[in-house]
Design an enzyme around this catalytic site. Structure first.
Site, short mmCIF file in Angstrom:
data_model
loop_
_atom_site.label_atom_id
_atom_site.label_comp_id
_atom_site.label_asym_id
_atom_site.label_seq_id
_atom_site.Cartn_x
_atom_site.Cartn_y
_atom_site.Cartn_z
N LYS A 1 7.87 -9.16 3.99
CA LYS A 1 7.54 -7.75 4.24
C LYS A 1 8.09 -7.28 5.58
CE LYS A 1 3.64 -7.27 1.11
NZ LYS A 1 2.19 -7.14 0.93
N ARG B 1 0.26 -15.30 -1.20
CA ARG B 1 1.15 -14.71 -2.23
C ARG B 1 2.57 -14.70 -1.65
NH1 ARG B 1 3.25 -9.75 -3.66
NH2 ARG B 1 3.31 -9.34 -5.90
C1 9MG Z 1 1.46 -6.66 -5.63
N1 9MG Z 1 1.38 -6.94 -4.21
C2 9MG Z 1 2.34 -6.70 -3.28
N2 9MG Z 1 1.90 -7.06 -2.07
C3 9MG Z 1 0.65 -7.56 -2.25
C4 9MG Z 1 -0.33 -8.08 -1.39
O1 9MG Z 1 -0.13 -8.16 -0.07
N3 9MG Z 1 -1.49 -8.48 -1.91
C5 9MG Z 1 -1.73 -8.38 -3.24
N4 9MG Z 1 -2.92 -8.80 -3.72
N5 9MG Z 1 -0.84 -7.89 -4.11
C6 9MG Z 1 0.33 -7.48 -3.61
#
Ligand code: 9MG
Length: 298
Positions: free
Chosen positions: A236, A270
């Site tokens: 990000k 994630r």
């Molecule tokens: C779909 N998505 C994109 N970024 C995310 C994040 O930081 N957390 C979660 N739960 N989903 C995300």
């Protein structure tokens, strides 16, 4: 003065459809974007065959959960019509259902939630925190896990102005507490709920995102035992802003962020780069275990 043993509190297991996920070590959620405009995959996995191969690779690399998304959530991305999202996501769930891995679906649309759960999804990951009308009803009567995320604004506009908070950490915690209370009042069991501060979703790139990372555990609702925290920082802008690198070159920065989040209590990371994150978290867990065996130093 003795040094405290190195041990963030471990949340209770998360009920997640066919699975009960334990958090003795942080789990890795591999990102499977089935979108032509994905911000880091550039659409190369849009074809189902490519997406399946990508899922298989992430499983071999040690992914504990696969998160399937049919609509890009990057800032400014246009919404995807319901039929299109269903066509992207449902066949993949059906094909991956036979693999022994929990399947998460990243959606805020109640109809996609219902169809995904019927097709065999184990977890619903909702960037809108189950605020869309009908979304709580869509998940209530299943035993799927839920990820409740904080977002200020909406994906089309959330990064246009300068997001404003008094104290971002306590405001995110209050929001998540309110959403968890709404879910609990609707009859959803506590053991099905995980929370997420929503890195990059209506946050000033450096100031708010790094404040949330620094005080990650405080961004969750106050609860004992704590709700499992999911953290998604992979590739990000908050990584790009401090490394000066484009999305495809943010692997090392993203892995560092994942380890720092684990140290601050994240239960699920994630990520795009599963193999690298799995290795880094193994090193972190070995250090944690050694520190805990040694006990406090005087
Ligand atoms: C779909 N998505 C994109 N970024 C995310 C994040 O930081 N957390 C979660 N739960 N989903 C995300």
């Amino acid at each position: 003065m003795p040094t405290a043993a190195f041990s963030p509190p471990i949340p209770e297991p998360l009920q997640c459809g066919r699975f009960k996920l334990s958090f003795e070590r942080p789990l890795v959620m591999g990102i499977l974007n089935v979108t032509p405009d994905s911000f880091s995959d550039g659409g190369q996995y849009a074809m189902h065959g490519d997406a399946l191969r990508q899922a298989e690779r992430m499983m071999l690399e040690g992914a504990d959960i696969i998160d399937i998304g049919g609509e890009s959530t990057r800032p400014g991305a246009p919404p995807v019509p319901l039929d299109e999202e269903l066509e992207r996501v449902i066949p993949l769930i059906e094909q991956l259902r036979g693999a022994n891995v929990p399947l998460s679906v990243d959606t805020y649309k109640p109809e996609v939630m219902r169809r995904a759960l019927n097709a065999g999804a184990d977890l619903i990951n909702d960037i809108w925190g189950f605020r869309m009308p009908g979304s709580i009803d869509a998940v209530r009567d299943s035993d799927c896990g839920l990820c409740v995320m904080h977002m200020l604004g909406e994906p089309q506009t959330m990064q246009l102005g300068e997001p404003a908070y008094g104290d971002v950490v306590s405001e995110v915690s209050e929001f998540l507490n309110e959403r968890v209370t709404a879910l609990r009042q609707a009859g959803i069991a506590r053991e099905r709920i995980s929370v997420d501060p929503g890195f990059g979703f209506g946050k000033a790139v450096v100031e708010h995102n790094y404040a949330l990372l620094a005080r990650l555990a405080d961004s969750a609702p106050p609860a004992d035992p704590p709700y499992p925290i999911l953290a998604g920082m992979s590739r990000k802008s908050m990584i790009g802003a401090v490394t000066g690198r484009p999305a495809a070159e943010r692997v090392a920065g993203s892995v560092a962020a994942a380890v720092l989040a684990a140290e601050r209590g994240a239960a699920i990371l994630r990520v795009h780069d599963v193999a690298q994150t799995v290795d880094a978290l193994k090193v972190w867990a070995a250090l944690r275990d050694a520190a805990n065996r040694a006990g406090p130093r005087s």
